[in-house]
Design a protein around this motif. Structure first.
Motif, PDB file in Angstrom:
ATOM      1  N   GLU A  12      42.672  28.336   7.633  1.00 48.08           N
ATOM      2  CA  GLU A  12      41.338  28.916   7.428  1.00 48.08           C
ATOM      3  C   GLU A  12      41.448  30.343   6.907  1.00 48.08           C
ATOM      4  O   GLU A  12      40.671  30.765   6.053  1.00 48.08           O
ATOM      5  CB  GLU A  12      40.538  28.895   8.725  1.00 48.08           C
ATOM      6  CG  GLU A  12      40.042  27.522   9.117  1.00 48.08           C
ATOM      7  CD  GLU A  12      39.290  27.535  10.426  1.00 48.08           C
ATOM      8  OE1 GLU A  12      39.230  28.590  11.103  1.00 48.08           O
ATOM      9  OE2 GLU A  12      38.747  26.476  10.781  1.00 48.08           O
ATOM     10  N   GLY A  15      42.140  30.315   3.414  1.00 49.26           N
ATOM     11  CA  GLY A  15      41.079  29.731   2.611  1.00 49.26           C
ATOM     12  C   GLY A  15      39.755  30.444   2.645  1.00 49.26           C
ATOM     13  O   GLY A  15      39.319  31.000   1.648  1.00 49.26           O
ATOM     14  N   ARG A  16      39.104  30.481   3.808  1.00 53.19           N
ATOM     15  CA  ARG A  16      37.716  30.943   3.798  1.00 53.19           C
ATOM     16  C   ARG A  16      37.352  31.985   4.859  1.00 53.19           C
ATOM     17  O   ARG A  16      36.295  32.577   4.787  1.00 53.19           O
ATOM     18  CB  ARG A  16      36.783  29.745   3.927  1.00 53.19           C
ATOM     19  CG  ARG A  16      36.844  29.041   5.254  1.00 53.19           C
ATOM     20  CD  ARG A  16      35.865  27.856   5.312  1.00 53.19           C
ATOM     21  NE  ARG A  16      35.813  27.269   6.605  1.00 53.19           N
ATOM     22  CZ  ARG A  16      36.629  26.307   7.035  1.00 53.19           C
ATOM     23  NH1 ARG A  16      37.558  25.847   6.257  1.00 53.19           N
ATOM     24  NH2 ARG A  16      36.498  25.819   8.244  1.00 53.19           N
ATOM     25  N   ARG A  17      38.183  32.191   5.858  1.00 57.60           N
ATOM     26  CA  ARG A  17      37.849  33.172   6.899  1.00 57.60           C
ATOM     27  C   ARG A  17      38.483  34.514   6.606  1.00 57.60           C
ATOM     28  O   ARG A  17      39.589  34.599   6.094  1.00 57.60           O
ATOM     29  CB  ARG A  17      38.355  32.685   8.261  1.00 57.60           C
ATOM     30  CG  ARG A  17      37.537  31.549   8.821  1.00 57.60           C
ATOM     31  CD  ARG A  17      38.058  31.101  10.152  1.00 57.60           C
ATOM     32  NE  ARG A  17      37.654  32.031  11.195  1.00 57.60           N
ATOM     33  CZ  ARG A  17      38.099  31.947  12.445  1.00 57.60           C
ATOM     34  NH1 ARG A  17      38.951  31.019  12.803  1.00 57.60           N
ATOM     35  NH2 ARG A  17      37.691  32.827  13.336  1.00 57.60           N
ATOM     36  N   SER A  18      37.775  35.565   6.969  1.00 56.68           N
ATOM     37  CA  SER A  18      38.346  36.906   6.811  1.00 56.68           C
ATOM     38  C   SER A  18      39.248  37.209   8.006  1.00 56.68           C
ATOM     39  O   SER A  18      39.141  36.584   9.066  1.00 56.68           O
ATOM     40  CB  SER A  18      37.232  37.953   6.721  1.00 56.68           C
ATOM     41  OG  SER A  18      36.626  38.130   7.986  1.00 56.68           O
ATOM     42  N   GLU A  21      37.231  38.138  11.056  1.00 53.48           N
ATOM     43  CA  GLU A  21      36.697  36.987  11.799  1.00 53.48           C
ATOM     44  C   GLU A  21      37.753  36.390  12.715  1.00 53.48           C
ATOM     45  O   GLU A  21      37.460  36.024  13.853  1.00 53.48           O
ATOM     46  CB  GLU A  21      36.200  35.913  10.835  1.00 53.48           C
ATOM     47  CG  GLU A  21      34.960  36.288  10.079  1.00 53.48           C
ATOM     48  CD  GLU A  21      34.583  35.269   9.017  1.00 53.48           C
ATOM     49  OE1 GLU A  21      33.377  35.081   8.816  1.00 53.48           O
ATOM     50  OE2 GLU A  21      35.485  34.660   8.398  1.00 53.48           O
ATOM     51  N   ALA A  84      37.408  38.564   1.061  1.00 46.83           N
ATOM     52  CA  ALA A  84      37.328  37.103   1.018  1.00 46.83           C
ATOM     53  C   ALA A  84      38.502  36.566   0.224  1.00 46.83           C
ATOM     54  O   ALA A  84      38.939  37.163  -0.728  1.00 46.83           O
ATOM     55  CB  ALA A  84      36.025  36.670   0.382  1.00 46.83           C
ATOM     56  N   ALA A  85      38.996  35.447   0.668  1.00 43.86           N
ATOM     57  CA  ALA A  85      40.097  34.821  -0.053  1.00 43.86           C
ATOM     58  C   ALA A  85      39.629  34.375  -1.428  1.00 43.86           C
ATOM     59  O   ALA A  85      38.524  33.880  -1.595  1.00 43.86           O
ATOM     60  CB  ALA A  85      40.622  33.627   0.742  1.00 43.86           C
TER      61      ALA A  85
END
Length: 86
Positions: A12, A15-18, A21, A84-85
């Motif tokens: 994650e 891919g999509r989590r900072s 987070e 962001a990724a």
């Protein structure tokens, strides 16, 4: 440590989590992760840059996320919090 949960968190992050987070998520599996491994999961951080960053922030090579001080966590949030990724 649940290997599947660990792999999911790292995927994650790639891919999509900072990073913020993940740091703020409070999961025990994240606290057990080595900081270097967490940084290297970011798509734009390689092993060399992860090591350099850890030295600049005064982090021991084998430091886990759970062992970070609030100051160190804050610096990581500042550097990678809203990134962001790609």
């Amino acid at each position: 440590m649940d290997v599947g949960e660990r792999a999911r968190v790292l995927a994650e992050l790639a891919g999509r989590r900072s990073l913020a987070e993940v740091l703020d998520g409070g999961a025990a599996v994240v606290d057990a992760l080595p900081v270097r491994e967490l940084l290297e999961a970011l798509p734009w951080v390689d092993a060399i840059h992860a090591g350099q960053l850890m030295r600049e922030l005064g982090m021991a090579e084998r430091r886990t996320v759970g062992g970070l001080s609030e100051r160190q966590r804050g610096r990581l949030r500042e550097l990678f919090g809203s990134a962001a990724a790609a």
